[in-house]
Design a protein around this motif. Sequence first.
Motif: not given
Length: 165
Positions: A152, A155, A158-161, A163-164
């Motif tokens: 992983k 971010g 902002g949030p990464t793929y 994390e989202s």
Amino acid sequence: MLVQSLLGEFLHEAENTRKLLKAIPDSALSFKPSPTSWTTAELASHIAEIYNWYTGTFQDNVFDISKYEYDNVDLSKAENIVRKFERAFEKAKNSLASATDESLAETWTMVGNGQTYIPEMPRIQVLRGFLMNHVYHHRGEMIIYLRTTGNKVPGLYGPTYEESN
């Protein structure tokens, strides 16, 4: 005023670097995407090492890389690289914080073994290009290394793929 602005960016981005280095598991340290690439451990160590270059950039107008002593650490554990980063970060922060706007306009060069590696340029250009942007470039590589090894990515902006989802 300029130093304070750059220090703000430095502190914000150093936190992103810290997050990224802390995301590297020991299991990924030996990964190498190609025969000519660094391992994950070598790339992470290089990212941390760049923070050690702030001192040579701000203490003198000529940085003799042939006299530079690298902070070599045991690359078999990611925590060793994070500790290296923390040591280097403190020195870099203090170096930048002690700069003045006037000192950013002074010329700087990197030499070694009779060669000029980086020609004379204003110190602010060195700070932005050789130090700050250099770290950002290698962090981008590290993100690819992490994703390629199934890890992983934290971010940074902002949030990464990961994390989202």
